[in-house]
Design a protein around this motif. Structure first.
Motif, PDB file in Angstrom:
ATOM      1  N   LEU A  67      -6.352  -2.008   0.509  1.00 54.68           N
ATOM      2  CA  LEU A  67      -5.827  -1.590   1.798  1.00 54.68           C
ATOM      3  C   LEU A  67      -5.891  -0.075   1.901  1.00 54.68           C
ATOM      4  O   LEU A  67      -5.957   0.621   0.877  1.00 54.68           O
ATOM      5  N   SER A  68      -5.806   0.426   3.129  1.00 56.69           N
ATOM      6  CA  SER A  68      -5.829   1.881   3.297  1.00 56.69           C
ATOM      7  C   SER A  68      -4.849   2.314   4.375  1.00 56.69           C
ATOM      8  O   SER A  68      -4.601   1.597   5.348  1.00 56.69           O
ATOM      9  N   ILE A  69      -4.276   3.511   4.168  1.00 57.38           N
ATOM     10  CA  ILE A  69      -3.471   4.194   5.177  1.00 57.38           C
ATOM     11  C   ILE A  69      -4.221   5.475   5.518  1.00 57.38           C
ATOM     12  O   ILE A  69      -4.502   6.293   4.628  1.00 57.38           O
ATOM     13  N   VAL A  70      -4.535   5.660   6.807  1.00 53.55           N
ATOM     14  CA  VAL A  70      -5.377   6.777   7.224  1.00 53.55           C
ATOM     15  C   VAL A  70      -4.624   7.634   8.236  1.00 53.55           C
ATOM     16  O   VAL A  70      -3.912   7.124   9.107  1.00 53.55           O
ATOM     17  N   GLY A  71      -4.785   8.943   8.134  1.00 55.39           N
ATOM     18  CA  GLY A  71      -4.175   9.834   9.109  1.00 55.39           C
ATOM     19  C   GLY A  71      -4.373  11.281   8.704  1.00 55.39           C
ATOM     20  O   GLY A  71      -4.745  11.586   7.572  1.00 55.39           O
ATOM     21  N   MET A  72      -4.112  12.203   9.649  1.00 54.09           N
ATOM     22  CA  MET A  72      -4.308  13.628   9.383  1.00 54.09           C
ATOM     23  C   MET A  72      -3.299  14.135   8.352  1.00 54.09           C
ATOM     24  O   MET A  72      -2.295  13.481   8.052  1.00 54.09           O
ATOM     25  N   GLY A  73      -3.563  15.309   7.805  1.00 52.31           N
ATOM     26  CA  GLY A  73      -2.655  15.921   6.853  1.00 52.31           C
ATOM     27  C   GLY A  73      -1.285  16.152   7.457  1.00 52.31           C
ATOM     28  O   GLY A  73      -1.177  16.676   8.567  1.00 52.31           O
ATOM     29  N   GLY A  74      -0.235  15.766   6.733  1.00 61.29           N
ATOM     30  CA  GLY A  74       1.122  15.972   7.218  1.00 61.29           C
ATOM     31  C   GLY A  74       1.641  14.863   8.104  1.00 61.29           C
ATOM     32  O   GLY A  74       2.761  14.953   8.621  1.00 61.29           O
ATOM     33  N   ILE A  75       0.865  13.783   8.300  1.00 62.65           N
ATOM     34  CA  ILE A  75       1.265  12.701   9.209  1.00 62.65           C
ATOM     35  C   ILE A  75       2.282  11.768   8.567  1.00 62.65           C
ATOM     36  O   ILE A  75       2.992  11.032   9.252  1.00 62.65           O
ATOM     37  N   GLY A  76       2.360  11.736   7.223  1.00 59.92           N
ATOM     38  CA  GLY A  76       3.339  10.881   6.552  1.00 59.92           C
ATOM     39  C   GLY A  76       2.742   9.755   5.731  1.00 59.92           C
ATOM     40  O   GLY A  76       3.437   8.789   5.401  1.00 59.92           O
ATOM     41  N   LYS A  77       1.462   9.862   5.368  1.00 57.80           N
ATOM     42  CA  LYS A  77       0.793   8.795   4.610  1.00 57.80           C
ATOM     43  C   LYS A  77       1.470   8.569   3.261  1.00 57.80           C
ATOM     44  O   LYS A  77       1.759   7.432   2.873  1.00 57.80           O
ATOM     45  N   THR A  78       1.704   9.658   2.532  1.00 58.03           N
ATOM     46  CA  THR A  78       2.291   9.547   1.200  1.00 58.03           C
ATOM     47  C   THR A  78       3.719   9.027   1.268  1.00 58.03           C
ATOM     48  O   THR A  78       4.125   8.181   0.457  1.00 58.03           O
ATOM     49  N   ILE A 121      -1.460  -1.258  -7.181  1.00 60.37           N
ATOM     50  CA  ILE A 121      -1.802   0.118  -7.522  1.00 60.37           C
ATOM     51  C   ILE A 121      -1.940   0.932  -6.232  1.00 60.37           C
ATOM     52  O   ILE A 121      -2.642   0.515  -5.307  1.00 60.37           O
ATOM     53  N   VAL A 122      -1.253   2.078  -6.173  1.00 57.46           N
ATOM     54  CA  VAL A 122      -1.424   3.000  -5.049  1.00 57.46           C
ATOM     55  C   VAL A 122      -2.222   4.202  -5.535  1.00 57.46           C
ATOM     56  O   VAL A 122      -1.861   4.840  -6.534  1.00 57.46           O
ATOM     57  N   MET A 123      -3.304   4.525  -4.818  1.00 59.76           N
ATOM     58  CA  MET A 123      -4.129   5.688  -5.117  1.00 59.76           C
ATOM     59  C   MET A 123      -4.005   6.654  -3.946  1.00 59.76           C
ATOM     60  O   MET A 123      -4.553   6.416  -2.863  1.00 59.76           O
ATOM     61  N   ASP A 124      -3.264   7.718  -4.155  1.00 57.96           N
ATOM     62  CA  ASP A 124      -2.903   8.640  -3.082  1.00 57.96           C
ATOM     63  C   ASP A 124      -3.927   9.774  -2.964  1.00 57.96           C
ATOM     64  O   ASP A 124      -4.368  10.324  -3.970  1.00 57.96           O
ATOM     65  N   ASP A 125      -4.265  10.125  -1.723  1.00 57.97           N
ATOM     66  CA  ASP A 125      -5.075  11.307  -1.416  1.00 57.97           C
ATOM     67  C   ASP A 125      -6.520  11.174  -1.896  1.00 57.97           C
ATOM     68  O   ASP A 125      -7.030  12.002  -2.653  1.00 57.97           O
ATOM     69  N   ILE A 126      -7.184  10.121  -1.437  1.00 64.13           N
ATOM     70  CA  ILE A 126      -8.602   9.889  -1.746  1.00 64.13           C
ATOM     71  C   ILE A 126      -9.468  10.693  -0.773  1.00 64.13           C
ATOM     72  O   ILE A 126      -9.228  10.684   0.435  1.00 64.13           O
ATOM     73  N   TRP A 127     -10.494  11.373  -1.299  1.00 64.09           N
ATOM     74  CA  TRP A 127     -11.370  12.189  -0.442  1.00 64.09           C
ATOM     75  C   TRP A 127     -12.807  11.665  -0.389  1.00 64.09           C
ATOM     76  O   TRP A 127     -13.573  12.069   0.484  1.00 64.09           O
ATOM     77  N   ASN A 128     -13.199  10.815  -1.321  1.00 65.97           N
ATOM     78  CA  ASN A 128     -14.552  10.254  -1.245  1.00 65.97           C
ATOM     79  C   ASN A 128     -14.607   8.924  -1.981  1.00 65.97           C
ATOM     80  O   ASN A 128     -13.737   8.594  -2.793  1.00 65.97           O
ATOM     81  N   ILE A 129     -15.643   8.158  -1.660  1.00 67.41           N
ATOM     82  CA  ILE A 129     -15.781   6.814  -2.214  1.00 67.41           C
ATOM     83  C   ILE A 129     -16.183   6.830  -3.681  1.00 67.41           C
ATOM     84  O   ILE A 129     -16.003   5.852  -4.411  1.00 67.41           O
ATOM     85  N   MET A 154      -3.928  -0.040  -2.903  1.00 69.22           N
ATOM     86  CA  MET A 154      -3.777   0.632  -1.610  1.00 69.22           C
ATOM     87  C   MET A 154      -4.107   2.101  -1.767  1.00 69.22           C
ATOM     88  O   MET A 154      -3.678   2.738  -2.735  1.00 69.22           O
ATOM     89  N   ILE A 155      -4.868   2.662  -0.819  1.00 66.68           N
ATOM     90  CA  ILE A 155      -5.236   4.070  -0.869  1.00 66.68           C
ATOM     91  C   ILE A 155      -4.666   4.796   0.352  1.00 66.68           C
ATOM     92  O   ILE A 155      -4.373   4.176   1.376  1.00 66.68           O
ATOM     93  N   THR A 156      -4.489   6.094   0.234  1.00 62.42           N
ATOM     94  CA  THR A 156      -4.212   6.945   1.395  1.00 62.42           C
ATOM     95  C   THR A 156      -5.335   7.973   1.490  1.00 62.42           C
ATOM     96  O   THR A 156      -5.812   8.472   0.471  1.00 62.42           O
ATOM     97  N   THR A 157      -5.754   8.272   2.701  1.00 60.09           N
ATOM     98  CA  THR A 157      -6.848   9.226   2.899  1.00 60.09           C
ATOM     99  C   THR A 157      -6.758   9.828   4.296  1.00 60.09           C
ATOM    100  O   THR A 157      -6.221   9.217   5.226  1.00 60.09           O
ATOM    101  N   ARG A 158      -7.284  11.028   4.438  1.00 57.80           N
ATOM    102  CA  ARG A 158      -7.380  11.656   5.747  1.00 57.80           C
ATOM    103  C   ARG A 158      -8.652  11.246   6.487  1.00 57.80           C
ATOM    104  O   ARG A 158      -8.789  11.511   7.677  1.00 57.80           O
TER     105      ARG A 158
END
Length: 853
Positions: free
Chosen positions: A176-187, A256-264, A284-288
């Motif tokens: 799963l993924s949570i997507v949003g701009m920096g500071g939006i509250g993903k983490t 498993i949560v993988m926070d702040d992913i920037w590339n595949i 689950m990942i979080t990414t911008r």
């Protein structure tokens, strides 16, 4: 800000000079030092009072102040270095004359600036609108500070949707993924999901890992293994670590949560280590970046959006006034204007709330902040958030600005050690002294203040319930980096950028070197960093290579790279040194050469085997500036102090009066001569070995009584007694001992009977017993200590474990639900096989069963 930090630093140097005997004050006489101190104190007070005034005239003056203060530092410390290295008397006289002339010129410049300040005060003082100051509480502490959960407002529906997907009927491994701009509250949302009781109970294993842009597969795997409870990790190669992770996850339902992913690519590097157990496991990942989420996930990306006005106002009020209070009517209109200007971005709202929560709540000041946030509103998107965060920095009290900007030294998404941060701040001289408070306490106050202002976040707690680690949001770190380099406070470089522009570091006071993303060939030329006071190397891979830098006045050295001990001994200005054993092999046995560095405050050694203790020199007792002496992986041998005939009060012995940390000492000789020389020790670790060689206690039936001397240390907060640090079947402490002790650890001893009550350790917060196998029970009165928060037992007797459970139950019956008891029970392989009922695939990862009572 750089001007203020430079004045603080110069002030610490002058204070130190005043305390020296007259013959050691160079050509400065007492009156001259006092005059210089008074002038820089005047400028310091001015900057504190006018910290928000940033007109061209003020800014130009700040630059002049910084230059003059730095020049004074260079002159004084260069002269001290020359005096240490000067061979001829004639040369010494010449350098003394030049020193006097150069310093007098700087003093005249500072006096001239004092006159400029008087004019500015007359013209600007009336017009200046200063931030109202909230009364500061002396004696605040990191203990139990900001123990609040991350507030989540406006994402309730998101939380429910994500939890439904996580606990759904799909049996195959889903991402799963949570997507949003920096500071939006993903983490924040991801943490609330991970900690939700429904999720905790649904999955067998839970783990969190932060990735960031510059990631390391090795570190990711290590972090995941530690998070799921694998304690003894002996593998070194990535494939071996990955195999261990795969085995640990096999046949278990994991999340498993993988926070702040920037590339595949990061997932491609590690996905083979995540087994599909066909039992509903989830990642689950979080990414911008939406394109990353699209390529990464097996489910539709969950996109977060900015808060609406009601949600924004609710978050703002919670952060500024707390859940029990509401906004006063006179502040509501201007408060809603401020919130509207934040554009619904949670990080911006939280940051500005932290500023307002720590200031006096007046309409005038809030309108002042509202006007600033209105200008930021035009930026939009990430620019808006960055401008709002900039306001949080602008409105910081000037005493906090150097501390906040220092966060830029750490790599992105780094887990920051509070202990390391405090020690470096003290060595840097960027803390404003407060009478009756130690510099370490002032540093902890500043950290708590930054946490309360939502500029850094608590990550973990250590002994005595003090905050152990913190983190900083990527955008706030970017702000630190930008402001620090703009103010010329510090410079962060990589070796590749240093190679391309070597002259760029010449005037840098603080140099931080981070790992380059690609392999760098070191040049043969030596780069001049003679004005640099601090060198901090973060995660450099090539520790065998000497950095091509020439230093002269280094004050802080934190590195894994190799240096010759002869070069180190020329750094007479050095206050802080942290290194691994391989970096300075000639310094280790004995450590006598470091005793020549009389300004040393902190020595931290890592990477030494416990089988190879480090011999401290006899001269250690003359290193009066020493504050922290720490061996992370091994032990020190502490020599006996020189004999003395004085036997009266504590004050008759100077010794190591500034020493706060002594960890760990092998075969500590607990004598009156030793204890009197460390009167201000706060953390003490003791370990015993090699009794046959004549070390250790003079053996008799019980030596617990010898701890009475240790118990009389008036400031002792943390005591770790390891490996038979005390012998005897019975311990009956005396009332009046250990009055400030907050954390007690006892490990490997033959203690059977412990007689104590709540009066013996009146402030104890944490009790840890490891392998105290003969102990029958923990004294029940220990549970009556009002400050006690945790009791931890590992490898102890069943009766001792039961007594801990009974203490907790008794306290719960009395209404005390805060006491936590942790029991770690060691079992044999045979017992493990029976417990697992033939599940052989799990045997490799379970070395102990951890039960939380």
């Amino acid at each position: 800000m750089a001007a203020y930090a430079s004045l603080l630093s110069l002030g610490h140097i002058l204070d130190h000079l005043i305390q020296l005997p007259p013959r050691q004050r160079a050509v400065l006489d007492y009156a001259q030092i006092r005059s210089l101190l008074q002038n820089i104190t005047f400028l310091q007070d001015f900057l504190e009072e006018f910290s928000l005034t940033r007109g061209d005239e003020i800014q130009e003056l700040e630059e002049k102040i910084a230059r003059s203060a730095y020049a004074a530092e260079d002159i004084i410390e260069s002269y001290a270095l020359d005096q240490n290295l000067e061979d001829s008397e004639a040369g010494s006289q010449r350098s003394s004359l030049l020193f006097y002339q150069d310093l007098q010129k700087v003093i005249e410049e500072i006096i001239s600036m004092k006159k400029d300040v008087m004019k500015i005060k007359q013209t600007e003082g009336i017009k200046f609108t200063q931030q109202p100051r909230k009364a500061e509480t002396a004696g605040s502490s990191l203990r139990g500070a900001s123990n609040r959960k991350n507030t989540m407002v406006g994402f309730d529906e998101d939380l429910i949707q994500i939890m439904e997907t996580l606990t759904g009927d799909e049996s195959n491994l889903q991402i799963l993924s949570i997507v949003g701009m920096g500071g939006i509250g993903k983490t924040t949302l991801a943490k609330n999901v991970l900690e939700n009781p429904l999720i905790v109970n649904h999955f067998d294993l839970h783990s969190w890992v932060t990735i960031s842009q510059q990631y390391s597969v090795h570190k990711i795997l290590l972090s995941l293994l530690k998070e799921i409870g694998v304690e003894e990790i002996t593998q070194e190669h990535d494939d071996e670590l990955g195999l261990s992770l795969h085995k640990s996850l096999f046949h278990r339902r994991y999340f498993i949560v993988m926070d702040d992913i920037w590339n595949i690519q990061v997932w491609d590097d590690i996905k083979r280590f995540f087994p599909d157990n066909n039992n509903g496991s989830r990642v689950m990942i979080t990414t911008r970046l939406l394109n990353v989420a699209d390529n990464f996930c097996s489910c539709t990306p969950h996109q977060l959006h900015c808060l609406d006005k009601d949600q924004s106002w609710a978050l703002f009020c919670d952060k500024v006034f707390g859940k029990e209070s509401c906004c006063p009517p006179e502040l509501e209109e201007v408060g809603k204007t401020i919130v509207r200007n934040c554009g619904g971005l949670p990080l911006a709202i939280v940051a500005i709330s932290g500023l307002l929560a720590e200031s006096s709540k007046t309409v005038e000041y809030w309108e002042y902040v509202a006007n600033d946030t209105k200008a930021a509103l035009t930026m939009g998107g990430d620019g808006l958030c960055f401008e709002i965060l900039s306001l949080s920095y602008k409105h910081l009290p000037v005493r906090l600005k150097p501390c906040f900007l220092y966060m830029a030294i750490f790599p992105e998404d780094c887990e920051i050690s509070i202990s390391r941060l405090v020690k470096i701040w003290v060595a840097e001289g960027i803390l404003k002294p407060i009478r009756s408070r130690s510099l370490e306490e002032i540093a902890e106050d500043n950290i708590k203040d930054l946490i309360d202002r939502n500029l850094i976040q608590v990550h973990g707690y250590g002994s005595a319930n003090k905050i152990k680690t913190c983190t900083i949001h990527d955008l706030l770190r970017d702000l630190c980096l930008r402001e620090a380099q703009k103010e010329k406070f510090l410079r962060v470089v990589t070796m590749s950028s240093l190679n391309s522009s070597p002259t760029s570091i010449y005037n840098e006071r603080r140099l931080v070197i981070h790992q380059s993303s690609k392999k760098v060939k070191y040049r043969r030329q030596i780069f001049d960093a003679s004005r640099t006071r601090s060198l901090i190397c973060c995660e450099l891979k090539s520790t065998s290579t000497k950095l091509p830098l020439r230093f002269k006045l280094l004050r802080v050295l934190d590195t894994d790279n190799k240096y010759s001990h002869k070069k180190i001994l020329r750094f007479v200005n050095l206050r802080y040194i942290a290194f691994k054993a391989k970096s300075f092999p000639t310094l280790l046995n004995p450590l006598g050469s470091l005793s020549l560095l009389r300004n040393l405050q902190t020595v931290i050694i890592a990477g030494i085997s416990s089988e190879t203790p480090v011999n401290l020199p006899a001269e250690i007792w003359d290193m009066t500036q020493l504050r922290h002496l720490r061996n992370e992986d091994g032990d020190f041998y502490l020599p006996d102090p020189p004999s003395t005939k004085r036997e009266k009060g504590w004050g008759d012995f100077f010794g190591l009066k500034n020493l706060r940390t002594l960890y760990k000492i092998r075969n500590f000789r607990c004598t009156d001569e030793v204890i009197r020389r460390i009167p201000n020790i706060k953390k003490l670790g003791i370990n015993y070995r090699d009794f046959a060689r004549g070390y250790g206690w003079q053996y008799h039936e019980s030596v617990w009584e010898d701890l009475t001397l240790v118990g009389l240390l008036p400031h002792l907060e943390v005591l770790k007694l390891k490996n038979y640090a005390a012998l005897g079947a019975k311990w009956n402490p005396v009332e009046g001992e250990f009055l400030q002790l907050k954390s007690l650890q006892i490990e490997n001893t033959n203690l059977e009977e412990w007689i104590a009550d709540s009066s013996h350790f009146p402030l104890l917060e944490n009790l840890a017993l490891r392998h105290v196998r003969n102990l029958k029970e923990i004294p029940y009165s220990i549970g009556e200590i009002p400050t006690l928060k945790t009791i931890s037992l590992e490898g102890c007797s069943d009766s001792a474990n039961s007594s801990a459970k009974e203490i907790q139950e008794e306290q719960q019956n009395l209404g005390n639900d805060d006491l936590r008891v942790h029991v770690h029970v060691w079992r044999s392989w045979k017992q493990l096989k029976q417990t697992l009922d033939g599940k052989r695939h799990q045997l490799f990862s379970i070395m102990l069963i951890d039960c939380v009572v």
